[in-house]
Design a protein around this motif. Structure first.
Motif, PDB file in Angstrom:
ATOM      1  N   ARG A 129       0.832  -1.209   0.000  1.00  0.00           N
ATOM      2  CA  ARG A 129       0.000   0.000   0.000  1.00  0.00           C
ATOM      3  C   ARG A 129       0.867   1.259   0.000  1.00  0.00           C
ATOM      4  O   ARG A 129       0.640   2.181  -0.781  1.00  0.00           O
ATOM      5  CB  ARG A 129      -0.919  -0.014   1.228  1.00  0.00           C
ATOM      6  CG  ARG A 129      -1.898   1.159   1.262  1.00  0.00           C
ATOM      7  CD  ARG A 129      -2.753   1.157   2.513  1.00  0.00           C
ATOM      8  NE  ARG A 129      -1.907   1.339   3.700  1.00  0.00           N
ATOM      9  CZ  ARG A 129      -1.743   0.445   4.673  1.00  0.00           C
ATOM     10  NH1 ARG A 129      -2.367  -0.711   4.633  1.00  0.00           N
ATOM     11  NH2 ARG A 129      -0.960   0.693   5.706  1.00  0.00           N
ATOM     12  N   ASP A 130       1.886   1.286   0.863  1.00  0.00           N
ATOM     13  CA  ASP A 130       2.731   2.479   0.984  1.00  0.00           C
ATOM     14  C   ASP A 130       3.470   2.802  -0.311  1.00  0.00           C
ATOM     15  O   ASP A 130       3.619   3.963  -0.674  1.00  0.00           O
ATOM     16  CB  ASP A 130       3.746   2.311   2.119  1.00  0.00           C
ATOM     17  CG  ASP A 130       3.099   2.298   3.494  1.00  0.00           C
ATOM     18  OD1 ASP A 130       1.893   2.616   3.606  1.00  0.00           O
ATOM     19  OD2 ASP A 130       3.804   1.949   4.471  1.00  0.00           O
ATOM     20  N   PHE A 131       3.944   1.763  -0.999  1.00  0.00           N
ATOM     21  CA  PHE A 131       4.720   1.982  -2.218  1.00  0.00           C
ATOM     22  C   PHE A 131       3.880   1.878  -3.487  1.00  0.00           C
ATOM     23  O   PHE A 131       4.366   2.195  -4.572  1.00  0.00           O
ATOM     24  CB  PHE A 131       5.892   0.991  -2.290  1.00  0.00           C
ATOM     25  CG  PHE A 131       6.992   1.295  -1.322  1.00  0.00           C
ATOM     26  CD1 PHE A 131       7.909   2.295  -1.569  1.00  0.00           C
ATOM     27  CD2 PHE A 131       7.108   0.571  -0.137  1.00  0.00           C
ATOM     28  CE1 PHE A 131       8.925   2.574  -0.663  1.00  0.00           C
ATOM     29  CE2 PHE A 131       8.125   0.839   0.775  1.00  0.00           C
ATOM     30  CZ  PHE A 131       9.033   1.848   0.501  1.00  0.00           C
ATOM     31  N   GLY A 132       2.643   1.392  -3.362  1.00  0.00           N
ATOM     32  CA  GLY A 132       1.783   1.255  -4.526  1.00  0.00           C
ATOM     33  C   GLY A 132       2.284   0.209  -5.510  1.00  0.00           C
ATOM     34  O   GLY A 132       2.236   0.422  -6.724  1.00  0.00           O
ATOM     35  N   VAL A 133       2.795  -0.906  -4.959  1.00  0.00           N
ATOM     36  CA  VAL A 133       3.361  -1.965  -5.798  1.00  0.00           C
ATOM     37  C   VAL A 133       2.735  -3.303  -5.443  1.00  0.00           C
ATOM     38  O   VAL A 133       2.017  -3.431  -4.463  1.00  0.00           O
ATOM     39  CB  VAL A 133       4.905  -2.040  -5.648  1.00  0.00           C
ATOM     40  CG1 VAL A 133       5.562  -0.750  -6.125  1.00  0.00           C
ATOM     41  CG2 VAL A 133       5.302  -2.346  -4.208  1.00  0.00           C
ATOM     42  N   SER A 134       3.056  -4.325  -6.230  1.00  0.00           N
ATOM     43  CA  SER A 134       2.517  -5.669  -6.016  1.00  0.00           C
ATOM     44  C   SER A 134       3.296  -6.408  -4.922  1.00  0.00           C
ATOM     45  O   SER A 134       4.410  -6.018  -4.550  1.00  0.00           O
ATOM     46  CB  SER A 134       2.595  -6.479  -7.309  1.00  0.00           C
ATOM     47  OG  SER A 134       3.944  -6.795  -7.596  1.00  0.00           O
ATOM     48  N   ARG A 135       2.697  -7.496  -4.453  1.00  0.00           N
ATOM     49  CA  ARG A 135       3.355  -8.337  -3.443  1.00  0.00           C
ATOM     50  C   ARG A 135       4.666  -8.914  -3.981  1.00  0.00           C
ATOM     51  O   ARG A 135       5.648  -9.012  -3.267  1.00  0.00           O
ATOM     52  CB  ARG A 135       2.416  -9.457  -3.002  1.00  0.00           C
ATOM     53  CG  ARG A 135       2.965 -10.290  -1.851  1.00  0.00           C
ATOM     54  CD  ARG A 135       1.964 -11.292  -1.323  1.00  0.00           C
ATOM     55  NE  ARG A 135       0.693 -10.722  -0.938  1.00  0.00           N
ATOM     56  CZ  ARG A 135       0.435 -10.197   0.271  1.00  0.00           C
ATOM     57  NH1 ARG A 135       1.365 -10.185   1.205  1.00  0.00           N
ATOM     58  NH2 ARG A 135      -0.760  -9.698   0.544  1.00  0.00           N
ATOM     59  N   VAL A 136       4.675  -9.299  -5.265  1.00  0.00           N
ATOM     60  CA  VAL A 136       5.890  -9.845  -5.880  1.00  0.00           C
ATOM     61  C   VAL A 136       7.030  -8.819  -5.810  1.00  0.00           C
ATOM     62  O   VAL A 136       8.172  -9.160  -5.490  1.00  0.00           O
ATOM     63  CB  VAL A 136       5.612 -10.255  -7.346  1.00  0.00           C
ATOM     64  CG1 VAL A 136       6.897 -10.601  -8.070  1.00  0.00           C
ATOM     65  CG2 VAL A 136       4.637 -11.410  -7.394  1.00  0.00           C
TER      66      VAL A 136
END
Length: 68
Positions: free
Chosen positions: A40-47
């Motif tokens: 959420r903080d970085f706006g990226v995927s789990r991968v």
């Protein structure tokens, strides 16, 4: 020149977390935010988060425990 400066998302997350660790934002043995929080903080995927964490572990900056 934009081509030469392109940095992958996991490298951006890695760099940001590495900087915070080295700056002392996290105390030794302090648990990092969860993968969900980092996503959420970085706006990226789990991968992407997992790759950044794996790279931090490879550098000896973090370690993980099963279930933590």
């Amino acid at each position: 020149t934009g081509e030469a400066r392109r940095v992958t998302l996991h490298q951006q997350v890695f760099d940001a977390l590495r900087e915070r660790i080295l700056a002392g934002d996290f105390t030794p043995h302090q648990q990092l935010p969860s993968e969900s929080c980092l996503m959420r903080d970085f706006g990226v995927s789990r991968v992407t988060v997992r790759q950044a964490l794996k790279d931090l572990g490879s550098e000896g900056l973090i370690y993980s425990h099963q279930g933590k």
